[in-house]
Design an enzyme around this catalytic site. Structure first.
Site, mmCIF file in Angstrom:
data_model
loop_
_atom_site.group_PDB
_atom_site.id
_atom_site.type_symbol
_atom_site.label_atom_id
_atom_site.label_comp_id
_atom_site.label_asym_id
_atom_site.label_seq_id
_atom_site.Cartn_x
_atom_site.Cartn_y
_atom_site.Cartn_z
ATOM 1 N N GLN A 1 -1.453 -9.245 -7.451
ATOM 2 C CA GLN A 1 -0.662 -7.866 -7.482
ATOM 3 C C GLN A 1 0.316 -7.938 -6.127
ATOM 4 O OE1 GLN A 1 -3.461 -4.504 -6.758
ATOM 5 N NE2 GLN A 1 -4.504 -5.915 -6.554
ATOM 6 N N ASP B 1 0.846 -1.408 -0.101
ATOM 7 C CA ASP B 1 0.016 0.074 -0.057
ATOM 8 C C ASP B 1 0.800 1.224 -0.151
ATOM 9 O OD1 ASP B 1 -1.805 -1.764 0.157
ATOM 10 O OD2 ASP B 1 -2.533 -1.489 2.311
HETATM 11 O O1 F6P Z 1 -1.800 -5.082 3.612
HETATM 12 C C1 F6P Z 1 -2.147 -4.646 2.064
HETATM 13 C C2 F6P Z 1 -3.479 -5.246 1.717
HETATM 14 O O2 F6P Z 1 -3.040 -5.911 0.510
HETATM 15 C C3 F6P Z 1 -4.606 -3.984 1.068
HETATM 16 O O3 F6P Z 1 -4.021 -3.381 0.083
HETATM 17 C C4 F6P Z 1 -5.695 -4.855 1.289
HETATM 18 O O4 F6P Z 1 -6.911 -4.164 1.133
HETATM 19 C C5 F6P Z 1 -5.690 -5.875 2.425
HETATM 20 O O5 F6P Z 1 -4.137 -5.880 2.509
HETATM 21 C C6 F6P Z 1 -6.139 -7.316 2.066
HETATM 22 O O6 F6P Z 1 -5.614 -7.954 3.106
HETATM 23 P P1 F6P Z 1 -5.906 -9.705 3.481
HETATM 24 O O7 F6P Z 1 -4.882 -10.228 2.920
HETATM 25 O O8 F6P Z 1 -6.217 -9.555 4.950
HETATM 26 O O9 F6P Z 1 -7.255 -9.988 2.575
#
Ligand code: F6P
Length: 407
Positions: A299, A143
């Protein structure tokens, strides 16, 4: 060094977080650490006394090189926030008991802004009880939203993946002679850095993706319809990149126009689905061919499209974390400072910043880097991001696909 090192990974995976782990391991070993422990699933796992001796898994130089190239989080991760110290001292006593039992001198935590909260709380508690253990945060997040650092390890690789993949989607979407809209939804939560990286897919000005929307600007469906109408008048194929966290002027997330988002353990809404909402909107309003593509976890976990610069910097951050801890730093995060000016060859150096300033905060894309009517990205971002996506690590392959290190 006198004692041992323990390292953990926390928050969302990235393609470079294991490079930081490799950097921590190698440096700790070089500096004479007897044991380098890895917490399994971060602090949450440590509380259950789940950890490994990394030497049981990294036996050769090749293993260390494989680890550096392995995406995701080798040790497993968690989204777990420690309670406030005054609310639950027992949790802290338990953690320090485990750390003392393992004779820990340096505690290294690789993570994002929520994970830095863990470093902050543990270092404050350590100071309170007169512990000698040093607590250091090593940044990571696709992020790119940590403050006090020019950028975060993990972002460069994700940005490279986004730029390369968006360019390929543009090629695919352009083959037919018909009006068509493709909406690409990208991660980043409340920060638009990764979505902004889609601008790097353009071969020239006014190329696709012609519309890019970040969460830093309010999203309005009618303005979007206006922008899209204008774009479709000029070309058949229109690619739109949107951040998962776009919201309207009332603060409502566009992904929640469909149904309410669920919440993760850090208390964050899981923002996914705005691409589908917009796909339906475009279909109903314009009646053209429309498709939405959610790049989703690909990504952040590609081992094939990785930035060499990112991987090397991630390893450096891990190395500096250990070096700093051994010099006596605690309650700090390793940060990157860009020491080159725009236009010069890119150079950076590592510094230590107060982790208490970093945790639980989010760095937004500067307003002046967002152009158009909140639907485009300017040159300043391109200059900022281009150096971060350069270079390819030498690949180690097996049967035609990348070889990784597994636990
Ligand atoms: O920590 C970054 C991130 O990839 C965000 O961009 C995204 O919304 C979130 O993690 C998704 O996380 P998880 O792995 O908990 O679904």
């Amino acid at each position: 060094m006198k004692g041992n090192v323990i390292v953990g990974q926390s928050g969302g995976p990235t393609a470079a977080i294991n490079a930081s782990l490799a950097g921590v391991y190698r440096t700790a070993k070089d500096r004479g650490a007897n044991k380098v422990y890895g917490m399994l699933h971060g602090i949450q796992g440590l509380l259950k006394e789940k950890y490994i001796d990394l030497s049981d898994h990294i036996k050769t130089e090749l293993d260390a090189e494989l680890l550096k190239r392995t995406p995701a989080a080798f040790l497993g991760s968690c989204r777990y926030k420690l309670p406030e110290i005054h609310e639950n001292r027992e949790v802290y006593d338990k953690i320090f008991e485990i750390l003392d039992k393992l004779d820990i001198e340096a505690f290294i935590y690789i993570g994002g802004n929520d994970s830095m909260d863990t470093v902050s709380k543990l270092s404050r508690y350590g100071e309170r009880v007169g512990s000698d253990i040093r607590f250091i945060g090593v940044p990571k997040t696709i992020d790119n939203d940590l403050i006090e650092t020019d950028h975060t390890p993990g972002f460069g690789s994700a940005a490279k993946y986004v730029a390369a993949t968006v360019r390929e989607i543009v090629l695919d979407a352009s083959v037919y002679e018909q009006k068509a809209v493709t909406i690409i939804e990208l991660m980043g939560r409340h920060a638009g850095w990764l979505t902004a990286a889609s601008v790097l897919a353009r071969k020239k000005k006014e190329d696709n993706p012609v519309l890019i929307y970040l969460p830093e600007s309010n999203f309005d469906l009618e303005n979007f319809a206006r922008d899209l109408k204008q774009a479709l008048e000029k070309r058949n194929c229109v690619i739109v990149c949107v951040s998962e966290g776009i919201s309207d002027a009332s603060g409502k997330f566009i992904c929640e126009y469909g149904s309410e988002a669920s919440v993760d353990n850090f208390g964050h809404k899981m923002l996914t689905g705005c691409g589908k909402v917009l796909e339906n909107f475009v279909r109903n309003r314009f009646g053209v061919k429309v498709r939405s593509v959610e790049l989703n976890v690909s990504q952040r976990c590609s081992g094939m499209v990785v930035s060499g610069t990112d991987v090397e910097e991630a390893a450096l951050a891990g190395m500096e974390g250990v070096k700093g801890a051994l010099k006596g730093e605690t309650g700090k995060m390793v940060a990157f400072a860009r020491i080159s000016n725009p236009g010069e060859e890119y150079r950076m150096e590592c510094r230590f910043v107060d982790v208490n300033q970093v945790c639980n905060q989010e760095k937004a894309v500067p307003a002046e880097w967002i152009t158009g009517d909140g639907n485009d990205i300017g040159e300043k971002f391109i200059q900022y991001a281009l150096p971060l996506i350069q270079g390819e690590p030498e690949r180690i392959m097996e049967n035609g696909i990348p070889k990784y290190l597994y636990r």
